[in-house]
Structures are given as C-alpha cells and as structure tokens.
Enzyme design. Structure first.
Site, PDB file in Angstrom:
ATOM      1  N   SER A   1       0.847  -1.182   0.000  1.00 43.70           N
ATOM      2  CA  SER A   1       0.000   0.000   0.000  1.00 43.70           C
ATOM      3  C   SER A   1       0.885   1.234   0.000  1.00 43.70           C
ATOM      4  O   SER A   1       1.824   1.329   0.795  1.00 43.70           O
ATOM      5  CB  SER A   1      -0.915   0.006   1.234  1.00 43.70           C
TER       6      SER A   1
ATOM      7  N   HIS B   1       2.150  12.205  -0.693  1.00 44.20           N
ATOM      8  CA  HIS B   1       1.720  13.605  -0.650  1.00 44.20           C
ATOM      9  C   HIS B   1       2.940  14.457  -0.972  1.00 44.20           C
ATOM     10  O   HIS B   1       3.992  14.310  -0.346  1.00 44.20           O
ATOM     11  CB  HIS B   1       1.161  13.947   0.725  1.00 44.20           C
TER      12      HIS B   1
ATOM     13  N   HIS C   1      -2.092   7.264  -4.999  1.00 44.84           N
ATOM     14  CA  HIS C   1      -2.337   6.075  -4.183  1.00 44.84           C
ATOM     15  C   HIS C   1      -2.171   4.849  -5.060  1.00 44.84           C
ATOM     16  O   HIS C   1      -2.576   4.845  -6.229  1.00 44.84           O
ATOM     17  CB  HIS C   1      -3.760   6.112  -3.610  1.00 44.84           C
TER      18      HIS C   1
ATOM     19  N   ASN D   1      -2.287   0.387  -4.444  1.00 49.35           N
ATOM     20  CA  ASN D   1      -2.403  -0.743  -3.538  1.00 49.35           C
ATOM     21  C   ASN D   1      -2.700  -1.984  -4.353  1.00 49.35           C
ATOM     22  O   ASN D   1      -3.555  -1.964  -5.228  1.00 49.35           O
ATOM     23  CB  ASN D   1      -3.538  -0.513  -2.524  1.00 49.35           C
ATOM     24  N   THR D   2      -1.955  -3.058  -4.111  1.00 51.34           N
ATOM     25  CA  THR D   2      -2.319  -4.359  -4.677  1.00 51.34           C
ATOM     26  C   THR D   2      -2.183  -5.406  -3.591  1.00 51.34           C
ATOM     27  O   THR D   2      -1.340  -5.279  -2.690  1.00 51.34           O
ATOM     28  CB  THR D   2      -1.470  -4.729  -5.907  1.00 51.34           C
ATOM     29  N   ARG D   3      -2.989  -6.462  -3.681  1.00 50.81           N
ATOM     30  CA  ARG D   3      -3.075  -7.396  -2.564  1.00 50.81           C
ATOM     31  C   ARG D   3      -3.564  -8.760  -3.042  1.00 50.81           C
ATOM     32  O   ARG D   3      -4.208  -8.878  -4.088  1.00 50.81           O
ATOM     33  CB  ARG D   3      -4.029  -6.854  -1.499  1.00 50.81           C
TER      34      ARG D   3
ATOM     35  N   GLY E   1      -6.547  -5.763  13.403  1.00 51.45           N
ATOM     36  CA  GLY E   1      -5.468  -5.547  14.367  1.00 51.45           C
ATOM     37  C   GLY E   1      -4.150  -5.147  13.749  1.00 51.45           C
ATOM     38  O   GLY E   1      -3.080  -5.467  14.271  1.00 51.45           O
ATOM     39  N   GLY E   2      -4.192  -4.417  12.638  1.00 52.82           N
ATOM     40  CA  GLY E   2      -2.967  -3.949  11.998  1.00 52.82           C
ATOM     41  C   GLY E   2      -2.308  -2.835  12.784  1.00 52.82           C
ATOM     42  O   GLY E   2      -2.850  -2.313  13.760  1.00 52.82           O
ATOM     43  N   ASN E   3      -1.129  -2.443  12.334  1.00 53.05           N
ATOM     44  CA  ASN E   3      -0.380  -1.365  12.979  1.00 53.05           C
ATOM     45  C   ASN E   3      -1.057  -0.026  12.670  1.00 53.05           C
ATOM     46  O   ASN E   3      -1.245   0.335  11.508  1.00 53.05           O
ATOM     47  CB  ASN E   3       1.057  -1.376  12.464  1.00 53.05           C
TER      48      ASN E   3
END
Length: 280
Positions: A104, A108, A118, A120-122, A263-265
């Site tokens: 991700s 800016h 932006h 993001n790939t997943r 529960g990610g950072n």
C-alpha cells in the site's frame, strides 16, 4: 511468521520486491532534487485474537524535498476475523479464517503541481482467494497531459491481459473513489479491481503489471512537475484538497477499515493521511 504455501510466498515476495523498486526510484528523485532523504522502516508484528502469531509488516516513510510525505507499506497477516466483520468479507461468512498480503502506497507532494497518488495491490484468501488493488492519481491542480499519461500507461498494462479490463476497472475506480457527502471524486481516477479470481498465475501476472505500470507512469509525472513554480494560492488549494482526501480515507476507504478490524499497525494504516490539511 506462520507457514506460507507456495502461492502465498509468491505473492508476498512480489509485493516486497515492488516496494524495494518503488522506494529506490523515489529516493533517486530526491537525489535529483538535491535531497538526501531516505525511507525509514519500522517492522511490526500482529497478534491474532486466537493467541497465535498473526503475521505483521513493515512501514516505510520518507519525508523529503519532493515527497513531503510518502508511505510504502507491505504486510502479510493471517488468522481469524473477529465478530461480524468476517461476514462482510468475500468467502468468510461461514469460516472466519483469512490470509492477506499486499503493498500500500500513498504519496503527498511538496509542490502542489505534482499530483498525490495512491497505489495498492493485494492477495487474499478465505474459503476463496483473489487479487485486488489498483492505482489512482490525485492532483490538487489537475493537468490534462498528466491525467492522460497515467491512464494510458494503466490501460496498456490492462490491455496486455484483457481488452475489457481497463474500461471495467476505470469505471470501478470512478465509482469507488467518490466522496458522496461532497459529491465530488477525490482525484482524476485510475483503475480499481477486486475479487479477481480467474487463475492464480494469470491474476498474479496482471497484478505485477499494474505495479510495473505505476512505477513507469508516476515517477515520470513527478519529474515533469517537481520544479514548477507555485504560489501561496496553489498551496492553499492543495491543503483544501488534502482535507477531502483525508475525509475519504477515514470515512469510506475499505483498506483503512480492514486494517483496523484485523489488528494492523495503527501508524501504518493511517500513513495515508496528509501531513498538513485545511478545512476552510
């Protein structure tokens, strides 16, 4: 880290490799601007609600002369969804176990003439498995040539795989990156896709080409605009636009919600927020 199978390892390895390519290119742009800024990396671990190891990730952030704030994060997490959230995820309605790995990125920029961006790939697995992601350009001061360049590069990548991908995924981006309460799009679009589950090798190849297309198009646009002169009014417009960007990410963005619900950072999840924004 929990044990990964071959497909999970292939996906994770690509996302980490793409991170390295992008960060090296962004640091090279900083050198061209006479800056010695580099990415600072912080690793984080996730505890699954079951008590088992839940994976983790690496947050990368750079603050420089060209990139006022850019975050490039990779993560590989897994375990079980808590509560009702799992029922909202493709294939997890009856079985809350999941796996997710991805990259991700949000940039800016210091110069208002350089578009924010932006990407993001997943790759996700529940009782089903699929790829998703995309990239979209977010200029405070749009330039038609930059918009056309960005879209043309993404279209070329899509067309190598399926002639129907670009029109379908462009429309999906236009629909997704819309701020209903403002009745405006948050930028000039790009592509967005989800639940791509044709064939693992085929869909990974497409996802790789989306990453390569981003790496081709965006640095070229940055170099084209990063030395443009700008005014105080341009900065004011940039900061007003950033306020809308923040509103979208906090209210509507699925990735923000997914990170918080699993529960990610927190710092990695919210790295997408701009360093300075105004609401007039």
């Amino acid at each position: 880290m929990f044990q990964l199978d071959d497909q999970q390892t292939q996906a994770r390895t690509w996302f980490e490799h793409l991170r390295d390519l992008i960060c090296a290119e962004f640091e090279a742009i900083e050198r061209e601007a006479g800056s010695d800024a580099t990415f600072a990396y912080i690793s984080w671990d996730r505890a699954d609600p079951s008590g088992e190891p839940g994976g983790g990730g690496v947050r990368g952030v750079m603050k420089g002369r060209v990139f006022e704030k850019v975050g490039v994060n990779v993560s590989t997490v897994g375990g079980t969804f808590e509560g009702e959230f799992g029922r909202t995820i493709h294939g997890a309605g009856e079985d809350p176990r999941f796996f997710a790995t991805g990259i991700s990125l949000v940039a800016h920029m210091a110069n208002p003439h350089v578009p924010a961006v932006h990407m993001n790939t997943r790759f996700l697995r529940t009782t089903k498995q699929w790829f998703g992601g995309g990239a979209d350009l977010n200029p405070p001061l749009p330039v038609a040539a930059d918009t056309a360049d960005f879209h043309a590069t993404l279209k070329s990548a899509c067309d190598e795989h399926d002639a129907g991908y670009y029109p379908r995924f462009k429309e999906w981006a236009d629909d997704y990156f819309y701020i209903p309460h403002r009745k405006v799009h948050r930028g000039v679009g790009g592509i967005f896709y989800d639940h791509l589950e044709n064939d693992f090798a085929r869909d990974l190849a497409f996802t790789k080409d989306v990453g390569r297309a981003f790496l081709d198009a965006y640095p070229r646009i940055v170099r084209r605009r990063m030395s443009d002169a700008f005014t105080a009014d341009d900065v004011a417009e940039q900061r007003r636009w950033r306020g809308r960007y923040a509103e979208f990410n906090l209210v509507y963005d699925r990735g923000t919600l997914f990170g918080l619900k699993t529960g990610g950072n927190i710092d990695a999840i919210l790295m997408s927020l701009p360093p300075v924004a105004n609401w007039d």
